[in-house]
Scaffold this active site. Structure first.
Site, PDB file in Angstrom:
ATOM      1  N   LYS A  72       0.833  -1.202   0.000  1.00  0.00           N
ATOM      2  CA  LYS A  72       0.000   0.000   0.000  1.00  0.00           C
ATOM      3  C   LYS A  72       0.872   1.259   0.000  1.00  0.00           C
ATOM      4  CE  LYS A  72      -3.712   1.811   3.025  1.00  0.00           C
ATOM      5  NZ  LYS A  72      -4.472   1.480   4.244  1.00  0.00           N
ATOM      6  N   SER A 121      -9.033   1.986   3.305  1.00  0.00           N
ATOM      7  CA  SER A 121      -8.076   2.720   2.489  1.00  0.00           C
ATOM      8  C   SER A 121      -7.116   1.831   1.699  1.00  0.00           C
ATOM      9  CB  SER A 121      -7.265   3.660   3.373  1.00  0.00           C
ATOM     10  OG  SER A 121      -6.590   2.957   4.412  1.00  0.00           O
ATOM     11  N   SER A 122      -7.195   0.502   1.876  1.00  0.00           N
ATOM     12  CA  SER A 122      -6.305  -0.401   1.130  1.00  0.00           C
ATOM     13  C   SER A 122      -6.959  -0.847  -0.176  1.00  0.00           C
ATOM     14  CB  SER A 122      -5.942  -1.618   1.995  1.00  0.00           C
ATOM     15  OG  SER A 122      -5.391  -1.230   3.232  1.00  0.00           O
ATOM     16  N   ILE A 179      -7.201   0.893  10.377  1.00  0.00           N
ATOM     17  CA  ILE A 179      -7.500   1.653  11.594  1.00  0.00           C
ATOM     18  C   ILE A 179      -9.000   1.746  11.837  1.00  0.00           C
ATOM     19  CG2 ILE A 179      -7.521   3.930  10.479  1.00  0.00           C
ATOM     20  CD1 ILE A 179      -6.245   5.072  13.038  1.00  0.00           C
ATOM     21  N   GLY A 180      -9.794   1.449  10.790  1.00  0.00           N
ATOM     22  CA  GLY A 180     -11.240   1.472  10.963  1.00  0.00           C
ATOM     23  C   GLY A 180     -11.938   0.575   9.955  1.00  0.00           C
ATOM     24  N   GLY A 181     -11.223  -0.476   9.543  1.00  0.00           N
ATOM     25  CA  GLY A 181     -11.749  -1.361   8.507  1.00  0.00           C
ATOM     26  C   GLY A 181     -10.978  -1.247   7.214  1.00  0.00           C
ATOM     27  N   SER A 182      -9.846  -0.548   7.243  1.00  0.00           N
ATOM     28  CA  SER A 182      -9.131  -0.164   6.022  1.00  0.00           C
ATOM     29  C   SER A 182      -8.584  -1.319   5.206  1.00  0.00           C
ATOM     30  CB  SER A 182      -7.977   0.788   6.358  1.00  0.00           C
ATOM     31  OG  SER A 182      -8.474   1.979   6.913  1.00  0.00           O
TER      32      SER A 182
END
Length: 590
Positions: free
Chosen positions: A152, A227-228, A248-251
Site C-alpha cells: 500500500k 483505504s487499502s 484503523i477502521g476497517g481499512s
C-alpha cells in the site's frame, strides 16, 4: 476649539485608513501566499506524475515481448496457486526474474484498466537477479524465494514517497523500509509495486487528487473500498498474490469485502506497524495495525506463520512487538468451536444479501459439527461515535493542516468541508433535524471534529469508558464460552463510488473491532443474487432513515458482487481466527 476638533477628526480618519490599509495588505499577502502554495502544490503533483509516467513507460518497454511463448508462459505463471508457484521457485523450475516480469506485466494490464498501482518499484528487477544469482551459487532458497508482493502507498520503501494521497508528503522519500517489508524481503519475497489509497487514508473510497480513482474489479462504477483499495483491487484482479495494507477502521477488511479477497487485521503489536504512515497521527485509543490480503486463506496463514514463528519479526525487525510467537497447537487443534454469530447489529441494518451470507456461513460451520450461538454486539452507535471522535480528538487539526492547500477529493467533501469545519454550536442546532431524517448519521456527524474530546481530561474519560465497554464485551463473550464470532463487515456489498462519502454509518461493523482491538479476518462467502435484489426492493430493506434509503439505492444492480463474512477472535488469538477462516473457505469450496 474648532481647530482641535478638526485635528482629532483628521487623526481618527488617518487611523481608520491606516487600519484598513493594514488589513488590505494582510489579506493581499495571505492570498498571495495561498496562491503560491497552491501553484507549488500543483507543480509537485505534476512533477510526481511525470516521473511515474516515465518510469511506467520504461517498464513497459522492458517488458515488451511479442513472442507467443513468453506471453503464454507469463500468463501461465500468474495462474499458479501460491503453493505451486513457490514449489517451482524452490525447485529452480522457474527463476525469480521471469516470475517478477510475469507479475509486472499482469499488474500493468490490471492498472491500465482499474488504476490501482501508483508506482512500480524500479529496484525489484535487481533484487530478483540477486536472488537468482545467490540460488545458483549456493543452492539455497528462502521460504518465499522469488515471490512478488505489493504494498500500500503508506508502507515505507526506501526512496519512495508515502503520500497518503496528500501533496504535502510528495518528495518525502522513505529512508528505510517498513519493518514488515524488511521481514518479508528477508524471507525471499520481492516488493514490486505500490498501490492506491484514498486522500488522508480516512475513507472507504479509493481516490485522491494525485493518483486518481481506483475502480472495483467486479464493477467499475463501484468503490473497491479503502483505504487499502488499490491492494484489494490488484490482488482480486490477479496482479498480485500477496498484498500488505493497514487498518484503523476497517481499512483492510472493507476493501477485501468489496473485492472478494481474504484478509486479516491482527491485534495491535502482534505484527509490526513500524514504517507505515499513519492516517491519524498521535491517535489514542484506536491503534493502527498492518494487515495482509491474498486470494486465499492459505496465503494469509503462510505469511502469518513465517513472520510469527519463533518470534521471527520481533527478534530481528521490531523489538517493540509483544513476545507472542506463533502457536501451532492453537491453530491445529481439532476440537469443535463455539461460534457466536449475528446477521446485523441494532445500530445499522444490513441488506438481505449480507444477512444471507451470514446464514450460509452458519450452516456450513454447523455441518462441520461446530456449535453456533446467537451473539449481538451492544451499543454500536456509541462505538462509532467514539471511534470518529478519537480519530479527530485534535479537532481535525492534523488533517485540515495537511489538506490546507490541496484540492479536496469529492468523496471527502462532506467529511472535510462540513463535518470537520462546521462550528459545533451550528451542529447542535442541526442535530434535532438530523435525528429525525437520518438518526443513524447523527452520531457520526456530531463526532467529527472531536468536540467531545476538546480537553485532555475528556479524552481520558473516553479511554476509560472504552476500557469499560471492552470489559463488558469480553464478559458477554466469555459467558457464552465463545471461541470466535462471525458477522458482517459492511452493511451492503460494494456501493457506487459516488455514494461512498455519505455512507459512514455503514462501516460500524468493521470499526467495532478496531475499537476493541480484536483480530478479524475476511472470508468471501457468496455473491449478490437476483433473489437478494427482489427482497431488497420488496420490503426487505424499508427504513425512513436517509442513509438506509441510500444503501438501498446504491445496492440496486449489485448482482454478482462478492459478499463475505467477518471472522472475529479474542486478542492475540490470530491462530484461532485463521483456523476458522481456513475451515470456512474449505466448506464454501466444497
Amino acid at each position: 476649539m474648532q481647530f482641535d476638533d478638526s485635528a482629532k477628526w483628521l487623526w481618527e480618519s488617518n487611523m481608520v485608513l491606516m487600519l484598513v490599509g493594514l488589513v488590505l495588505i494582510y489579506l493581499t499577502f495571505t492570498i498571495m501566499e495561498y496562491t503560491t502554495k497552491r501553484r507549488l502544490m500543483k507543480q509537485k503533483i505534476s512533477y510526481k506524475l511525470d516521473q511515474a509516467k516515465k518510469n511506467l513507460a520504461k517498464l513497459e518497454e522492458e517488458l515488451d515481448n511479442n513472442e507467443n511463448s513468453v506471453i503464454a508462459k507469463r500468463r501461465h505463471i500468474v495462474e499458479f496457486p501460491i503453493e505451486e508457484l513457490l514449489k517451482k521457485l524452490q525447485a529452480g523450475e522457474l527463476n525469480c526474474i521471469e516470475v517478477l516480469k510475469a507479475y509486472q506485466a499482469k499488474a500493468l494490464d490490471v492498472t491500465k484498466e482499474l488504476n490501482c498501482v501508483t508506482e512500480f518499484i524500479a529496484e525489484a528487477e535487481e533484487w530478483a537477479k540477486e536472488l537468482d544469482a545467490n540460488a545458483a551459487a549456493t543452492g539455497k532458497r528462502k521460504p518465499l524465494h522469488g515471490l512478488p508482493f505489493s504494498v500500500k502507498d503508506n508502507v515505507s520503501i526506501v526512496g519512495y514517497d508515502c503520500t497518503a494521497g496528500i501533496s504535502k508528503f510528495i518528495n518525502q522519500s522513505a529512508i528505510e523500509d517498513a519493518a514488515l517489508v524488511s521481514a518479508i524481503r528477508s524471507l525471499g519475497a520481492i516488493p514490486f509495486c505500490r498501490t492506491n489509497v484514498p486522500q488522508t487514508l480516512l475513507s472507504f473510497g479509493c481516490s485522491n487528487p494525485i493518483w486518481g480513482s481506483t475502480k472495483n474489479p467486479w464493477c467499475k462504477d463501484r468503490t473497491p473500498g479503502g483505504s487499502s483499495g488499490g491492494e484489494a483491487t490488484l490482488v482480486a484482479a490477479g496482479g498480485s498474490l500477496l498484498g500488505i495494507g493497514s487498518d484503523i477502521g476497517g481499512s483492510i477488511r472493507i476493501p477485501a469485502a468489496f473485492c472478494g479477497v481474504f484478509s486479516i487485521k491482527p491485534t495491535s503489536l502482534r505484527l509490526s506497524y513500524k514504517g507505515f504512515r499513519k492516517s491519524a497521527v498521535g491517535c489514542i485509543g484506536i491503534p493502527s495495525v498492518p494487515g495482509i490480503l491474498a486470494r486465499d486463506s492459505k496465503t494469509v496463514i503462510l505469511l502469518c506463520k513465517l513472520l510469527l514463528d519463533d518470534g521471527y519479526i520481533r527478534r530481528y525487525f521490531d523489538p517493540d512487538l509483544l513476545p507472542i510467537p506463533w502457536n501451532e497447537q492453537m491453530f491445529t487443534v481439532s476440537s469443535k468451536l463455539r461460534i457466536g454469530y449475528y446477521e446485523e447489529c441494532d445500530y445499522f441494518p444490513c441488506t438481505p444479501g449480507v444477512r444471507r451470507a451470514i446464514r450460509i456461513a452458519k450452516e456450513k460451520l454447523e455441518a462441520l459439527g461446530h456449535e453456533l450461538i446467537p451473539f449481538l454486539p451492544p451499543r454500536v452507535d456509541y462505538v462509532i461515535s467514539s471511534v470518529i471522535s478519537m480519530f479527530y480528538a485534535d479537532q481535525g487539526r492534523y488533517v485540515l493542516e495537511a489538506l490546507s492547500v490541496d484540492d479536496i477529493d469529492p468523496l471527502l467533501a462532506l467529511q472535510i468541508k462540513i463535518a470537520l469545519k462546521l462550528p459545533h454550536p451550528v451542529k447542535q442546532m442541526i442535530r434535532p433535524l438530523l435525528s429525525l431524517i437520518a438518526p443513524r448519521l447523527a452520531p457520526c456527524f456530531m463526532a467529527a471534529a472531536g468536540h467531545q474530546y476538546r480537553h485532555s481530561y475528556q479524552l481520558w474519560q473516553g479511554v476509560l469508558k472504552q476500557s469499560e465497554y471492552k470489559a463488558n464485551f469480553l464478559s458477554d463473550w466469555r459467558n457464552l464460552n465463545l471461541d470466535i464470532c462471525i458477522g458482517p463487515c459492511f452493511a451492503c456489498p460494494a456501493p457506487l463510488a459516488k455514494d461512498t462519502g455519505r455512507l459512514s454509518p455503514a462501516f460500524a461493523y468493521a470499526c467495532l473491532y478496531n475499537f476493541l482491538d480484536f483480530p478479524a479476518g475476511i472470508v468471501p462467502v457468496t455473491k449478490e443474487t437476483e433473489q437478494d435484489q427482489l427482497m431488497l426492493l420488496n420490503g426487505g430493506y424499508d427504513f425512513r432513515d436517509l442513509v438506509c434509503k441510500l444503501v438501498k439505492k446504491t445496492t440496486q444492480g449489485a448482482i454478482g458482487l462478492p459478499i463475505p463474512v467477518q471472522v472475529i477472535g479474542l486478542p492475540y488469538q490470530e491462530e484461532v481466527v485463521l483456523r476458522a477462516m481456513n475451515l470456512l473457505e474449505s466448506a464454501i469450496q466444497n
